[in-house]
Structure formats: structure tokens, C-alpha cells
Design an enzyme around this catalytic site. Structure first.
Site, PDB file in Angstrom:
ATOM      1  N   GLY A  99       0.826  -1.205   0.000  1.00  0.00           N
ATOM      2  CA  GLY A  99       0.000   0.000   0.000  1.00  0.00           C
ATOM      3  C   GLY A  99       0.859   1.253   0.000  1.00  0.00           C
ATOM      4  N   ARG A 127      -7.700  -2.669  -1.700  1.00  0.00           N
ATOM      5  CA  ARG A 127      -7.511  -1.600  -0.702  1.00  0.00           C
ATOM      6  C   ARG A 127      -7.937  -0.237  -1.243  1.00  0.00           C
ATOM      7  NH1 ARG A 127      -1.959  -2.411   2.281  1.00  0.00           N
ATOM      8  NH2 ARG A 127      -2.917  -0.875   3.652  1.00  0.00           N
ATOM      9  N   SER A 172      -3.178   9.365   8.220  1.00  0.00           N
ATOM     10  CA  SER A 172      -2.509   8.432   7.319  1.00  0.00           C
ATOM     11  C   SER A 172      -1.229   9.047   6.774  1.00  0.00           C
ATOM     12  CB  SER A 172      -3.434   8.049   6.155  1.00  0.00           C
ATOM     13  OG  SER A 172      -2.676   7.420   5.137  1.00  0.00           O
ATOM     14  N   ASP A 320       0.497  -0.485  13.004  1.00  0.00           N
ATOM     15  CA  ASP A 320       0.872  -1.784  12.434  1.00  0.00           C
ATOM     16  C   ASP A 320       1.069  -2.871  13.498  1.00  0.00           C
ATOM     17  OD1 ASP A 320       0.782  -0.791   9.842  1.00  0.00           O
ATOM     18  OD2 ASP A 320       2.872  -0.151   9.889  1.00  0.00           O
TER      19      ASP A 320
HETATM   20  C1  S3P Z   1       2.981   3.574   6.331  1.00  0.00           C
HETATM   21  C2  S3P Z   1       1.896   4.144   6.927  1.00  0.00           C
HETATM   22  C3  S3P Z   1       0.830   3.375   7.592  1.00  0.00           C
HETATM   23  C4  S3P Z   1       1.271   1.943   7.890  1.00  0.00           C
HETATM   24  C5  S3P Z   1       1.999   1.299   6.745  1.00  0.00           C
HETATM   25  C6  S3P Z   1       3.224   2.112   6.339  1.00  0.00           C
HETATM   26  C7  S3P Z   1       3.973   4.449   5.647  1.00  0.00           C
HETATM   27  O1  S3P Z   1      -0.304   3.343   6.744  1.00  0.00           O
HETATM   28  O2  S3P Z   1       0.162   1.163   8.254  1.00  0.00           O
HETATM   29  O3  S3P Z   1       2.417  -0.003   7.090  1.00  0.00           O
HETATM   30  O4  S3P Z   1       5.074   3.990   5.351  1.00  0.00           O
HETATM   31  O5  S3P Z   1       3.645   5.621   5.415  1.00  0.00           O
HETATM   32  P1  S3P Z   1      -1.389   4.548   6.778  1.00  0.00           P
HETATM   33  O6  S3P Z   1      -0.637   5.777   6.564  1.00  0.00           O
HETATM   34  O7  S3P Z   1      -2.358   4.279   5.668  1.00  0.00           O
HETATM   35  O8  S3P Z   1      -2.031   4.454   8.138  1.00  0.00           O
END
Ligand code: S3P
Length: 437
Positions: A99, A127, A172, A320
Site C-alpha cells: 500500500g 484496498r 494516514s 501496524d
Molecule cells: C505507512 C503508513 C501506515 C502503515 C503502513 C506504512 C507508511 O499506513 O500502516 O504499514 O510507510 O507511510 P497509513 O498511513 O495508511 O495508516
């Protein structure tokens, strides 16, 4: 990725003992490749996470014309092409399970002169992407998603971007980072505010690459039209990978384990506070700095845990770590309550539902709520659980099996390689009972 039928058999091992170092931070590794690619000059990354997620990001930039050398597994040399030097790829860009890769790339690609298509694996293809598409569109981007806002994404090139002020509806770091990366290409100021501060690696790294940026907890702002200058990046060990061992050593009687040089960015270490609320014995030693990030050795010893109400203010700082926290709660005396964590439902799997189903099949009393769970600690039975291809769920059940009364078969574990290559070997080496197949 393939191999979704792969499974582990996990069972009681011995008390965990030793000193280990977990692999490099996933969030920092993704960003180091991206900024290195967009910089002028050569960036050397050490401590790089050689996982499937971060390798997918590196492969995408290679497809976009960036030369990346791999002198050793944990090193990358990125020959930056500058902000406007990426070249179109004839084929789709595969982000795998990541993601972070896809959402941040959407921001970068929105600013290019050419079209791109971003695809992912079965989990990533479910997602939500509206959370980046909507604000990027307000900046002038044109991005088509599939069905109700899921990948593949088609990012149209040649769209002039302009800065916006945007308050994120949910905390986020991925969305914040996508907007800041698009902001590099935008005319004027891009200003992002968050309901709760999230990890600030993009902001810190942009600064390290010489881009003028103003940021503080919960806000960041930058202007387009500057230059990124290559710099070396030393990636700290991933707190989220250390988290499995922090929980495991806390719940396996007689354990005493040291985790070396773990990244201690305060936006990542909420689990420490939650475990300490539950009675855990975790000490921080040799605090220092690595690549501009705080690091420390963490010494964790077994301690009987008791249930707690996890403060909602900790949620973004341990987003996480909930699968591991659920296992700690299942091993604690009394009730643990998690709330304010609805985001868990849109991670690599629906982590509330997946953990609830798995813990229930091991005999744990757990009640799901829309944004969390209420978990009553008690003895764990053996059985069979499905990780639904979610790396963090698989590793969490490997911990649960260490205190279960009979072996646990954990299905669909291949994706552990996305964030933690070598987990089975490292865990077995310190005392886990854990066998592939
Ligand atoms: C991350 C942000 C988080 C986290 C993901 C890594 C990042 O997601 O859950 O494992 O590297 O910016 P969200 O920003 O969607 O909460």
C-alpha cells in the site's frame, strides 16, 4: 505473490534468549528509493529492507528508467534521474502487496508528463485508493481507479498540478506523503494537516535531500520547484518487526532478549507504551541516532501481563502493531479493550476480523467492535488459523503458538517475505518452535 498455500507449523519452543537485529525499516526503505530516484546524483542506501514490498518499489523505478545497483542484500545505490528524468514504462507498474508503494507512487506519477498504470496483488487490489485520488485530483491530477476506488490505478500524465490545503479525514502517513510528493511538482504551496500526527519520514527525508519543507506534529507544508540532492540514507531496524519479539519475549516465561539498534521514531513506538501499561518489562539502552532517526537497543524480559484499555491517542503510533498487541492481550490476565482503530479493517487484511477469527479458533474469548475489540486473556489451545496472506497476522500467530497447549498450523504465510525476510530463521534461532510446512 505466489505460494499462497504455504504454511507454518508453530508450537511451544523454549524461553527466548539472545541478541538479534531485525531487518531495515520498510517505510524508510520505500522512501529512500523514491527520493533517491528523483534526486540529482547518487544515493547510497544502507540497512535497506530486502523485502518483497520494497523490492517492488525499486523494480518500479527501474521500469521508469532509474538505474539501481545492489552491491549487497541490504545496500542499494540509486542513480537519481532528477525530478523530471523518469521515463514512461511500456508495461504496468507492479507494487505487489505494498500500500505504501502504490499510494506514494500515485503522488509521484501524478506529476509526470506520461501516463502510468499501477497494479498490485490480490490484497492490494482490494484496498481503498480514493483517499489519495480525491485530494490528488483537487491538485489537478487525473487518476482512474477500478470499480469503487481500488487498483489498478491509471495515472494520466501531463496534468499541471497546483498546491492545496488539505486536512486528512483519517490519520494516514501514506496519504500525507502522496500529497507532499505531488507537491514537489505543483505550483505554489501544498499544506497538509492530520487529525493525529503520523510518521514523518517523508518530511524528514525531503529535508535531508535538501528540499525546503516546514513541518511539525500533524502538519507539513512545502512549495514546488526546488531540487532534490542525493544523500546517503542509513535505514534503522524496523520497530514493527521488532514488535513481534517484544511481545513474544513478554509472554514466554523465562525469556530475556535484546533487539539491537531499533528505530525509535516516537510516531512508531506506541506499542511500547501499550505493553508497559500491561506490565511489560522493556528497557531502552544505548540510545543514539542513525541516519537522523533515534535508535536504541531494547531489552525485553518476560513479565506477567494484565489487560488494559489501550488509549485511542496511541493508535496512530502503533497502527501496524495491533495484531501482535491482540496476542499480548490474549496472554494477559483480564480484559484488554482496543477502540478508535477502524483503519485496521483496510490494512493487508481486515486485521480486526482476521485476528478475531484466529484467536477464537485457539479458544480465546474476543468480541469484535467496528473500530476495535475486547479481548479476554486466557489459556490458548492449538488448532489451525488462516493469516489471509497478511504478513503481520502470520507472525502474530507464530507468537501465540509459543504459549498454546498444542501446535498451531498457520496458513497462507508466504507474504511474510514482504516485510520480514528470514523471520523463521531468526525466530527459531532465539527459541521459537516454528517450522515451514
Ligand atoms: C505507512 C503508513 C501506515 C502503515 C503502513 C506504512 C507508511 O499506513 O500502516 O504499514 O510507510 O507511510 P497509513 O498511513 O495508511 O495508516
Amino acid at each position: 505473490m505466489s505460494g499462497s498455500t504455504q504454511h507454518w507449523t508453530a508450537s511451544r519452543g523454549r524461553a527466548l534468549r539472545g541478541t538479534i537485529r531485525v531487518p531495515g525499516d520498510k517505510s524508510v526503505s520505500h522512501r529512500a528509493v523514491m527520493l533517491g530516484a528523483l534526486a540529482e546524483g547518487t544515493t547510497r542506501i544502507t540497512g535497506f529492507l530486502e523485502g518483497e514490498d520494497t523490492r517492488a518499489t525499486a523494480r518500479v523505478f527501474e521500469q521508469l528508467g532509474v538505474r539501481i545497483e545492489t552491491p549487497s542484500a541490504s545496500e542499494r545505490i540509486v542513480h537519481g534521474v532528477g525530478l523530471h528524468g523518469l521515463r514512461p514504462s511500456a508495461s504496468a507498474l507492479d507494487c505487489g502487496n505494498a500500500g505504501t508503494g502504490m499510494r506514494l507512487l500515485a503522488g509521484v506519477l501524478a506529476g509526470q508528463r506520461f501516463d502510468s498504470t499501477l497494479v498490485g496483488d490480490a490484497s492490494l487490489s482490494k484496498r481503498p485508493m480514493r483517499r489519495v485520488i480525491d485530494p490528488l485530483s483537487r491538485m489537478g491530477a487525473r487518476i482512474d481507479a477500478t470499480g469503487d476506488g481500488v487498483p489498478p490505478l491509471h495515472v494520466h500524465g501531463g496534468q499541471p498540478l497546483h498546491g492545496i490545503e488539505y486536512t486528512l479525514p483519517v490519520a494516514s502517513a501514506q496519504v500525507k506523503s502522496a500529497l507532499l510528493l505531488a507537491g514537489l511538482y505543483a505550483k505554489g504551496t501544498t499544506r497538509v494537516r492530520e487529525p493525529h500526527p503520523t510518521r514523518d519520514y517523508t518530511e524528514r527525508m525531503l529535508q535531508a535531500f535538501g528540499w525546503p519543507i516546514r513541518f511539525g506534529p500533524g502538519e507539513a507544508e512545502l512549495e514546488g520547484g526546488h531540487v532534490l540532492r542525493a544523500t546517503d540514507v542509513a535505514v534503522p531496524a524496523d520497530f514493527s518487526s521488532a514488535a513481534f519479539f517484544l511481545v513474544a519475549a513478554s509472554v514466554i516465561p523465562g525469556s530475556r532478549l535484546t533487539l539491537e539498534r531499533v528505530g525509535m521514531n516516537p510516531r512508531r513506538t506506541g506499542l511500547l507504551a501499550a505493553l508497559r501499561l500491561m506490565g511489560a518489562d522493556i528497557r531502552e539502552e544505548n540510545a543514539g541516532e542513525q541516519g537522523g532517526e533515534p535508535v536504541a537497543d531494547l531489552r525485553v524480559s518476560y513479565a506477567p501481563l494484565h489487560g488494559a484499555v489501550v488509549p485511542e491517542s496511541l493508535v496512530p503510533d502503533m497502527i501496524d502493531e495491533f495484531p501482535a498487541l491482540f496476542v499480548a492481550a490474549a496472554c494477559a490476565t483480564g480484559t484488554t479493550t482496543v477502540s478508535g482503530a477502524a483503519e485496521l479493517r483496510v490494512k493487508e487484511s481486515d486485521r480486526i476480523a482476521t485476528m478475531a477469527a484466529g484467536l477464537r479458533s485457539l479458544g480465546v474469548a474476543i468480541e469484535e467492535t467496528p473500530d476495535g475489540a475486547i479481548i479476554l486473556g486466557g489459556p490458548l489451545e492449538g488448532g489451525r488459523v488462516d493469516s489471509h496472506g497478511d504478513h503481520r497476522i502470520a507472525m502474530s500467530f507464530a507468537i501465540a503458538a509459543q504459549v498454546a497447549q498444542a501446535p498451531v498450523r498457520i496458513d497462507d504465510v508466504a507474504n511474510v517475505a514482504t516485510s520480514f525476510p528470514g523471520f523463521v530463521e531468526l525466530a527459531s534461532g532465539v527459541g521459537f518452535g516454528l517450522e515451514p510446512g
